[in-house]
Design an enzyme around this catalytic site. Structure first.
Site, PDB file in Angstrom:
ATOM      1  N   THR A  45       0.835  -1.207   0.000  1.00 53.62           N
ATOM      2  CA  THR A  45       0.000   0.000   0.000  1.00 53.62           C
ATOM      3  C   THR A  45       0.865   1.250   0.000  1.00 53.62           C
ATOM      4  O   THR A  45       0.443   2.307  -0.483  1.00 53.62           O
ATOM      5  CB  THR A  45      -0.957  -0.018   1.208  1.00 53.62           C
ATOM      6  OG1 THR A  45      -1.818  -1.161   1.103  1.00 53.62           O
ATOM      7  CG2 THR A  45      -1.815   1.237   1.280  1.00 53.62           C
ATOM      8  N   TYR A 133       3.494 -12.617   3.978  1.00 51.96           N
ATOM      9  CA  TYR A 133       2.351 -11.885   3.430  1.00 51.96           C
ATOM     10  C   TYR A 133       1.873 -12.600   2.176  1.00 51.96           C
ATOM     11  O   TYR A 133       2.588 -12.666   1.179  1.00 51.96           O
ATOM     12  CB  TYR A 133       2.783 -10.442   3.148  1.00 51.96           C
ATOM     13  CG  TYR A 133       1.758  -9.539   2.500  1.00 51.96           C
ATOM     14  CD1 TYR A 133       0.402  -9.852   2.458  1.00 51.96           C
ATOM     15  CD2 TYR A 133       2.168  -8.336   1.932  1.00 51.96           C
ATOM     16  CE1 TYR A 133      -0.515  -8.995   1.869  1.00 51.96           C
ATOM     17  CE2 TYR A 133       1.254  -7.468   1.342  1.00 51.96           C
ATOM     18  CZ  TYR A 133      -0.083  -7.810   1.311  1.00 51.96           C
ATOM     19  OH  TYR A 133      -0.989  -6.959   0.719  1.00 51.96           O
ATOM     20  N   LYS A 161       0.406 -12.358   7.271  1.00 47.50           N
ATOM     21  CA  LYS A 161      -0.725 -11.533   6.841  1.00 47.50           C
ATOM     22  C   LYS A 161      -1.436 -12.326   5.753  1.00 47.50           C
ATOM     23  O   LYS A 161      -0.916 -12.493   4.658  1.00 47.50           O
ATOM     24  CB  LYS A 161      -0.234 -10.187   6.317  1.00 47.50           C
ATOM     25  CG  LYS A 161      -1.336  -9.313   5.733  1.00 47.50           C
ATOM     26  CD  LYS A 161      -0.775  -8.025   5.150  1.00 47.50           C
ATOM     27  CE  LYS A 161      -1.864  -7.190   4.488  1.00 47.50           C
ATOM     28  NZ  LYS A 161      -1.322  -5.933   3.883  1.00 47.50           N
ATOM     29  N   ILE A 203      -3.957  -6.001   9.282  1.00 47.28           N
ATOM     30  CA  ILE A 203      -3.097  -5.035   8.591  1.00 47.28           C
ATOM     31  C   ILE A 203      -3.975  -4.383   7.534  1.00 47.28           C
ATOM     32  O   ILE A 203      -4.359  -5.009   6.554  1.00 47.28           O
ATOM     33  CB  ILE A 203      -1.847  -5.708   8.016  1.00 47.28           C
ATOM     34  CG1 ILE A 203      -1.014  -6.310   9.168  1.00 47.28           C
ATOM     35  CG2 ILE A 203      -1.010  -4.697   7.222  1.00 47.28           C
ATOM     36  CD1 ILE A 203       0.241  -7.043   8.732  1.00 47.28           C
TER      37      ILE A 203
END
Length: 292
Positions: A45, A133, A161, A203
């Site tokens: 992000t 992730y 994540k 998250i």
């Protein structure tokens, strides 16, 4: 333990795509004041794919220095080059990050054995807590639960994540790993349900614009207060959806600009939010109380 609402922080930029340090400082203060439990600096992000190594580390360093130990700072250091991921992870440790978040390698599509060896190599090379992730919708690389189980046995790989949005997948991961291995949601819309299954936080993209609400949501879910957490989530659902009207982080950067928290910069190949999306996102922000 790193837990609760962890913001996947955007990286503010000026209209020419240069890094906006003043806006970055403003955003960090915003999260410290609004109850965010941890900051992820330069994750996906945060446009990690389009920052050079020097910029990447400078953002992490500035966030670490400003936070000054008040909440954990997780550095995004993953990528599709194992060597570069080691370099970034080592540099993040040197500037004081508390942990690193490592996305699965994108585009080159490693096998499950390749994923295992990639993450094991980084963990062995740099002694810092590391969070896996998995976001196959963006990387076209799905790390299967059995691979997560193998990696969870490496001491400094502390969690994952899980951003598939698939609660059955999350449950399988939880069933395979030990109780001290941290499973986080990476999908705002399903985060409450993942935490009620035993996940330790979220998250979050939405936390960029609604940090207090996301912090309250995570706290309620982790206390097992399902009705409270679901009520907050229902209120935020229009925002969860609107923040993906176009590719992340395009909508969330526009929303922060609309809130007066940063300028209107983004780096190619991403572009500023299409005009047709402005009013739907604005309406969602108003519904959720983050815009007057």
């Amino acid at each position: 333990m790193i837990a609760g609402s962890m913001v996947a922080l955007v990286t503010p930029m000026d209209a020419q795509g240069g890094l906006d340090w003043e806006a970055l400082s403003k955003l960090v203060d915003f999260h410290l004041q609004e109850g965010t439990n941890a900051i992820v600096a330069v994750g996906t992000t945060g446009e990690s794919a389009t920052l050079d190594v020097g910029e990447h580390i400078e953002v992490i360093k500035r966030v670490v220095d400003q936070v000054a130990g008040r909440i954990p700072v997780i550095a995004g250091t993953g990528g599709n080059s194992t060597r570069e991921s080691v370099e970034l992870t080592r540099a993040a440790k040197e500037v004081g990050a508390d942990a690193c978040l490592l996305v699965t390698p994108y585009y080159n599509k490693p096998t499950q054995e390749g994923l295992y060896l990639h993450f094991r190599h980084i963990a062995e090379a740099v002694a810092i807590p590391q969070i896996l992730y998995n976001v196959p919708g963006r990387t076209v690389c799905d790390m299967l639960p059995e691979t997560v189980e193998r990696l969870s046995k490496i001491d400094n790989i502390i969690g994952i994540k899980e951003a598939t949005g698939d609660l059955q997948r999350a449950q399988e991961v939880l069933d395979r790993v030990s109780k001290d291995f941290l499973v986080y949601s990476g999908d705002d819309a399903t985060a409450v349900e993942l935490m009620l299954l035993g996940g330790k936080g979220n998250i979050s993209v939405t936390a960029n614009v609604a940090p207090r609400a996301m912090s309250d949501l995570c706290a309620a879910a982790m206390r097992g207060e399902a009705a409270i957490a679901r009520a907050i989530n229902d209120r935020l659902m229009p925002l969860h959806k609107a923040l993906f009207l176009e590719s992340n982080p395009i909508p969330v950067k526009w929303a922060l600009h609309e809130m007066g928290l940063m300028g209107d910069g983004i780096r190619l190949p991403l572009t500023w939010l299409s005009p047709r999306c402005h009013e739907p996102l604005r309406q969602a922000m108003r519904q959720c109380g983050v815009l007057a």
